[in-house]
Design a protein around this motif. Structure first.
Motif, PDB file in Angstrom:
ATOM      1  N   PRO A 228     -12.816-124.357  40.566  1.00 28.12           N
ATOM      2  CA  PRO A 228     -12.665-125.310  39.249  1.00 28.12           C
ATOM      3  C   PRO A 228     -13.905-126.050  39.349  1.00 28.12           C
ATOM      4  O   PRO A 228     -14.419-126.247  40.396  1.00 28.12           O
ATOM      5  CB  PRO A 228     -11.336-126.125  39.685  1.00 28.12           C
ATOM      6  CG  PRO A 228     -11.020-125.811  41.057  1.00 28.12           C
ATOM      7  CD  PRO A 228     -11.499-124.596  41.533  1.00 28.12           C
ATOM      8  N   ALA A 229     -14.222-126.739  38.099  1.00 28.20           N
ATOM      9  CA  ALA A 229     -15.410-127.350  38.173  1.00 28.20           C
ATOM     10  C   ALA A 229     -15.672-128.430  37.015  1.00 28.20           C
ATOM     11  O   ALA A 229     -14.710-128.489  36.114  1.00 28.20           O
ATOM     12  CB  ALA A 229     -16.644-126.281  38.086  1.00 28.20           C
ATOM     13  N   ILE A 230     -16.706-129.376  37.460  1.00 28.84           N
ATOM     14  CA  ILE A 230     -16.893-130.559  36.324  1.00 28.84           C
ATOM     15  C   ILE A 230     -18.428-130.210  35.792  1.00 28.84           C
ATOM     16  O   ILE A 230     -19.069-129.957  36.792  1.00 28.84           O
ATOM     17  CB  ILE A 230     -16.723-131.687  37.240  1.00 28.84           C
ATOM     18  CG1 ILE A 230     -15.408-131.961  37.652  1.00 28.84           C
ATOM     19  CG2 ILE A 230     -17.118-132.956  36.189  1.00 28.84           C
ATOM     20  CD1 ILE A 230     -15.106-133.201  38.641  1.00 28.84           C
ATOM     21  N   LEU A 275     -22.781-128.615  44.418  1.00 32.05           N
ATOM     22  CA  LEU A 275     -23.669-128.678  43.131  1.00 32.05           C
ATOM     23  C   LEU A 275     -24.146-127.247  42.906  1.00 32.05           C
ATOM     24  O   LEU A 275     -24.953-126.728  43.572  1.00 32.05           O
ATOM     25  CB  LEU A 275     -24.917-129.484  43.479  1.00 32.05           C
ATOM     26  CG  LEU A 275     -25.810-129.650  42.177  1.00 32.05           C
ATOM     27  CD1 LEU A 275     -25.241-130.186  41.024  1.00 32.05           C
ATOM     28  CD2 LEU A 275     -27.031-130.495  42.510  1.00 32.05           C
ATOM     29  N   ALA A 276     -23.466-126.679  41.826  1.00 36.17           N
ATOM     30  CA  ALA A 276     -23.314-125.273  41.862  1.00 36.17           C
ATOM     31  C   ALA A 276     -24.375-124.506  40.970  1.00 36.17           C
ATOM     32  O   ALA A 276     -24.668-123.501  41.294  1.00 36.17           O
ATOM     33  CB  ALA A 276     -22.024-124.811  41.436  1.00 36.17           C
ATOM     34  N   GLY A 277     -24.774-125.332  39.986  1.00 33.36           N
ATOM     35  CA  GLY A 277     -25.940-124.707  39.184  1.00 33.36           C
ATOM     36  C   GLY A 277     -26.158-125.376  37.803  1.00 33.36           C
ATOM     37  O   GLY A 277     -25.399-126.456  37.680  1.00 33.36           O
ATOM     38  N   PHE A 290     -18.684-125.736  26.049  1.00 32.81           N
ATOM     39  CA  PHE A 290     -17.459-126.514  26.756  1.00 32.81           C
ATOM     40  C   PHE A 290     -16.501-125.722  26.787  1.00 32.81           C
ATOM     41  O   PHE A 290     -15.416-125.683  27.459  1.00 32.81           O
ATOM     42  CB  PHE A 290     -17.586-127.982  26.243  1.00 32.81           C
ATOM     43  CG  PHE A 290     -18.574-128.764  26.352  1.00 32.81           C
ATOM     44  CD1 PHE A 290     -19.518-128.341  27.046  1.00 32.81           C
ATOM     45  CD2 PHE A 290     -18.348-130.076  25.723  1.00 32.81           C
ATOM     46  CE1 PHE A 290     -20.618-129.436  27.365  1.00 32.81           C
ATOM     47  CE2 PHE A 290     -19.417-131.181  26.013  1.00 32.81           C
ATOM     48  CZ  PHE A 290     -20.673-130.775  26.791  1.00 32.81           C
ATOM     49  N   VAL A 291     -16.209-125.073  25.660  1.00 36.52           N
ATOM     50  CA  VAL A 291     -15.001-124.108  25.411  1.00 36.52           C
ATOM     51  C   VAL A 291     -14.741-122.901  26.848  1.00 36.52           C
ATOM     52  O   VAL A 291     -13.825-123.031  27.396  1.00 36.52           O
ATOM     53  CB  VAL A 291     -14.827-123.268  24.298  1.00 36.52           C
ATOM     54  CG1 VAL A 291     -13.668-122.207  24.209  1.00 36.52           C
ATOM     55  CG2 VAL A 291     -14.865-124.094  22.986  1.00 36.52           C
ATOM     56  N   SER A 292     -15.866-122.417  26.860  1.00 38.94           N
ATOM     57  CA  SER A 292     -16.045-121.427  28.060  1.00 38.94           C
ATOM     58  C   SER A 292     -15.968-121.974  29.486  1.00 38.94           C
ATOM     59  O   SER A 292     -15.730-121.353  30.513  1.00 38.94           O
ATOM     60  CB  SER A 292     -17.033-120.341  28.084  1.00 38.94           C
ATOM     61  OG  SER A 292     -18.363-121.073  27.855  1.00 38.94           O
ATOM     62  N   PHE A 293     -16.634-123.342  29.355  1.00 39.18           N
ATOM     63  CA  PHE A 293     -16.456-123.927  30.847  1.00 39.18           C
ATOM     64  C   PHE A 293     -15.335-124.196  31.533  1.00 39.18           C
ATOM     65  O   PHE A 293     -15.065-124.134  32.824  1.00 39.18           O
ATOM     66  CB  PHE A 293     -17.309-125.005  30.756  1.00 39.18           C
ATOM     67  CG  PHE A 293     -17.620-125.984  32.061  1.00 39.18           C
ATOM     68  CD1 PHE A 293     -18.467-125.360  32.978  1.00 39.18           C
ATOM     69  CD2 PHE A 293     -16.912-126.852  32.535  1.00 39.18           C
ATOM     70  CE1 PHE A 293     -18.827-125.812  34.116  1.00 39.18           C
ATOM     71  CE2 PHE A 293     -17.186-127.572  33.876  1.00 39.18           C
ATOM     72  CZ  PHE A 293     -18.061-126.840  34.569  1.00 39.18           C
ATOM     73  N   ASN A 294     -14.518-124.488  30.782  1.00 38.04           N
ATOM     74  CA  ASN A 294     -12.739-124.493  31.054  1.00 38.04           C
ATOM     75  C   ASN A 294     -12.565-125.859  31.793  1.00 38.04           C
ATOM     76  O   ASN A 294     -11.319-126.383  31.698  1.00 38.04           O
ATOM     77  CB  ASN A 294     -12.190-123.449  31.895  1.00 38.04           C
ATOM     78  CG  ASN A 294     -12.443-122.068  31.237  1.00 38.04           C
ATOM     79  OD1 ASN A 294     -12.157-122.159  30.099  1.00 38.04           O
ATOM     80  ND2 ASN A 294     -12.651-121.007  32.169  1.00 38.04           N
ATOM     81  N   GLY A 295     -13.434-126.451  32.413  1.00 35.31           N
ATOM     82  CA  GLY A 295     -13.035-127.803  33.201  1.00 35.31           C
ATOM     83  C   GLY A 295     -13.732-129.029  32.442  1.00 35.31           C
ATOM     84  O   GLY A 295     -14.153-128.821  31.321  1.00 35.31           O
ATOM     85  N   LEU A 350      -7.607-126.873  36.157  1.00 35.36           N
ATOM     86  CA  LEU A 350      -8.004-126.049  35.277  1.00 35.36           C
ATOM     87  C   LEU A 350      -8.577-124.809  35.815  1.00 35.36           C
ATOM     88  O   LEU A 350      -9.025-124.931  37.071  1.00 35.36           O
ATOM     89  CB  LEU A 350      -9.134-126.780  34.241  1.00 35.36           C
ATOM     90  CG  LEU A 350      -8.478-128.012  33.622  1.00 35.36           C
ATOM     91  CD1 LEU A 350      -9.409-129.048  32.742  1.00 35.36           C
ATOM     92  CD2 LEU A 350      -7.417-127.622  32.550  1.00 35.36           C
ATOM     93  N   LYS A 351      -9.082-123.931  35.019  1.00 42.45           N
ATOM     94  CA  LYS A 351      -9.429-122.623  35.466  1.00 42.45           C
ATOM     95  C   LYS A 351     -11.033-122.813  35.832  1.00 42.45           C
ATOM     96  O   LYS A 351     -11.684-123.668  35.326  1.00 42.45           O
ATOM     97  CB  LYS A 351      -9.511-121.352  34.362  1.00 42.45           C
ATOM     98  CG  LYS A 351      -8.276-120.761  34.338  1.00 42.45           C
ATOM     99  CD  LYS A 351      -8.308-119.749  33.458  1.00 42.45           C
ATOM    100  CE  LYS A 351      -8.645-120.085  31.958  1.00 42.45           C
ATOM    101  NZ  LYS A 351      -8.797-119.063  30.783  1.00 42.45           N
ATOM    102  N   ALA A 352     -11.789-122.034  36.600  1.00 38.91           N
ATOM    103  CA  ALA A 352     -13.167-122.011  36.991  1.00 38.91           C
ATOM    104  C   ALA A 352     -13.719-121.680  35.790  1.00 38.91           C
ATOM    105  O   ALA A 352     -13.228-121.047  34.680  1.00 38.91           O
ATOM    106  CB  ALA A 352     -13.360-120.998  37.984  1.00 38.91           C
ATOM    107  N   PRO A 353     -15.084-122.060  35.753  1.00 37.73           N
ATOM    108  CA  PRO A 353     -15.951-121.704  34.390  1.00 37.73           C
ATOM    109  C   PRO A 353     -15.867-120.250  34.361  1.00 37.73           C
ATOM    110  O   PRO A 353     -16.093-119.427  35.130  1.00 37.73           O
ATOM    111  CB  PRO A 353     -17.185-122.246  34.704  1.00 37.73           C
ATOM    112  CG  PRO A 353     -17.034-123.274  35.932  1.00 37.73           C
ATOM    113  CD  PRO A 353     -15.894-122.706  36.786  1.00 37.73           C
TER     114      PRO A 353
END
Ligand code: FSO
Ligand code: SF4
Length: 542
Positions: A228-230, A275-277, A290-295, A350-353
């Motif tokens: 999951p991500a921000i 810090l993933a990318g 933002f829709v597909s990012f999910n978080g 929430l789901k991962a991106p």
């Protein structure tokens, strides 16, 4: 309302019935009233000869207020109303201390109720007694000052002060109330805005590099992981640092969006393995991304695009000067800390991106990194391997006409190098344009404020090639603008003596025909034409 501060203004004339950006008429008026109140404060400070050093809180709140009115920073009436009330109260306290006489209405008007405020706000935006040219330059100055305030604000978050900048803001805002100033006097103030812009960008550069190290060549992943991500957007590196500290070890990843991409280039942020990318592109593509990012998404500064989907809105958080109605705003506690735990808790549910692309973006070519390559760069220029540098800094935007910049980058001869900064880069930073002797053909210095690095690089090359004038270098400027920070960057370049800047996709609507002519005659400012014609013209220029 009447607003023409950004490049997407309606019909390239002005937004009058709500903004193209999504700003309501009432909000536009309230922002005008906030600026009007700041002008009143400035007049009191100047006429009352108040000591800037004694005005720390006022200085800081003036800077915050200016930044709140920048395009796409704050869409929420409530914080703007609260800020107007706060600034009127500060203004009235100052007036008691200053004992200045013959003050403008901006320094004395009174508001009793919120509806009073809305009424007053509806007629303070225009400058009725100025002629078209004076009004045009005054707006150029005010918009430049908004950009100046943005950079000062970031430096302030890193505890860097410069009283000269506040003094100038008061001087210039007070001058905009003066209908007796000549066009020449106003031009000098516009140039001084550029001078302050250079100082503010240098201050911010010093603040960022002292705390986070010098940006270095970095490959940033554009793909995703399974956690999951921000998503963090905007420009404020102190918010990025705080978010990374608070998410460390929680299983929640952090991705950058748009102008936060250059965060990856700083050594200090490399120690955070969450810090993933970088996810997505420039600001205007956020709705679908933002829709597909999910978080959850955290905005630290502009550019916010009003979310269409309720679901996306429920995941948006704002902080600093940003705001959006219905989105949670994370404030600062008395110790200056921000508590992002609400965002982290939401992320975990929430789901991962979702993956929207894979690959890498290469960046980190701020001044120190390019200086380290200076010998290589100079040798490539001397041997003719690099014929020309194209500064293509600035902003991206939604208009179709900005395809010009992608086409331009694609069609540039292979012996040219693009120097970029700001979100303009997303028009060409994922094209594989190759490299020249190991030097990538797109050198990204960082955020729009890192245009300062591009100037430092030009000055370094001038020194290496022992030239007298920065304009003798094989560097041409084809800049794209959108909001008021880009106005400041433009004024900074003019102040530094850079000539023949091409500005697009359209020239600012707030420039009157006469002011445009003065800029063209004295500085060689011009718009853009077609890609082929422009490349021919730039390649032929000395
Ligand atoms: Fe872009 Fe927006 Fe940096 Fe601006 S994200 S448009 S000039 O805020 O600040 O380049
Ligand atoms: Fe229009 Fe730009 Fe002003 Fe928004 S910021 S109201 S789009 S000119």
């Amino acid at each position: 309302m009447f607003c023409y501060q950004c490049q997407e203004t309606a019909r390239n004339r002005g937004c009058e019935f709500g903004g193209v950006c999504g700003k309501s008429e009432e909000l536009a008026d309230l922002q005008d009233l906030l600026i009007y109140t700041l002008k009143g404060i400035s007049e009191i400070v100047i006429k009352g000869r108040l000591d800037i050093k004694q005005l720390e809180d006022v200085n800081h709140e003036v800077v915050r207020s200016l930044f709140m009115t920048i395009t796409n920073a704050n869409f929420d009436d409530e914080p703007i109303i609260a800020k107007i009330k706060q600034m009127i109260s500060m203004r009235d306290d100052l007036r008691k201390k200053a004992l200045a006489e013959e003050l403008h209405d901006a320094a004395v008007f009174e508001i009793r109720t919120t509806s009073d405020m809305v009424y007053k706000a509806s007629y303070v935006g225009m400058i009725p007694r100025d002629n078209e040219d004076a009004r045009s330059i005054k707006q150029l100055i005010i918009f430049g000052i908004k950009g100046l305030a943005a950079y000062k604000y970031h430096a302030l978050n890193l505890e860097k002060e410069m009283e000269e900048i506040y003094s100038f803001i008061y001087e210039a805002l007070a001058a905009t109330l003066d209908t007796g100033l000549s066009v020449e006097e106003l031009f000098l103030l516009a140039m001084k805005t550029g001078e302050m812009g250079v100082k503010a960008m240098a201050l911010l550069d010093e603040a960022n590099t002292a705390r986070y190290g010098d940006p270095e060549i970095t490959q940033v992943s554009t793909g995703v992981r399974n956690n999951p991500a921000i998503l963090i957007s905007g420009h404020d590196l102190t918010d990025l640092e705080e978010l990374l500290e608070q998410t460390r070890g929680t299983g929640v990843d952090v991705y950058t969006h748009s102008e936060m991409l250059p965060g990856h280039y700083y050594p200090a942020f490399k120690k955070y393995d969450n810090l993933a990318g970088n996810y997505g592109n420039a600001w205007w593509k956020q709705e679908e991304e933002f829709v597909s990012f999910n978080g959850p998404v955290l905005f630290t500064t502009n550019c916010i695009v009003p979310p269409v989907s309720e679901e996306v809105r429920s995941r948006i958080f704002t902080t600093g000067v940003t705001g959006y109605p219905g989105c949670v705003h994370i404030g600062t506690d008395p110790e200056g800390r921000k508590d992002f735990s609400k965002i982290i808790r939401l992320a975990k549910t929430l789901k991962a991106p979702e993956e929207i692309e894979t690959g890498k973006i290469v960046g980190g070519f701020a001044h120190a990194q390019v200086f380290a390559l200076a010998d290589k760069v100079a040798a490539a220029v001397k041997s003719g391997a690099i014929k020309k540098f194209f500064v293509m800094a600035g902003c991206d935007g939604r208009m179709e006409s900005r395809m010009y910049y992608t086409q331009f980058a694609k069609k540039l001869p292979k012996d040219t190098v693009i120097l970029t900064a700001g979100c303009a880069k997303y028009r060409y930073n994922k094209l594989d344009l190759g490299s020249i002797g190991g030097i990538p053909r797109v050198l990204d210095a960082g955020q729009c404020n890192d245009s300062y690095s591009l100037v430092m690089i030009a000055l370094k090359l001038k020194e290496v090639f022992e030239l007298n004038d920065i304009n003798e270098l094989p560097i041409v400027y084809n800049i794209s603008w959108y909001e008021q920070k880009a106005v400041l960057v433009l004024l900074a370049l003019l102040y530094l003596g850079v000539r023949n800047i091409h500005l697009g996709p359209t020239l600012p609507a707030f420039l009157s025909p006469n002011v445009t002519k003065v800029l063209a005659d004295n500085f060689g400012i011009a718009g853009i034409g077609t890609v082929d014609e422009d490349i021919r013209m730039f390649m032929a220029s000395e």
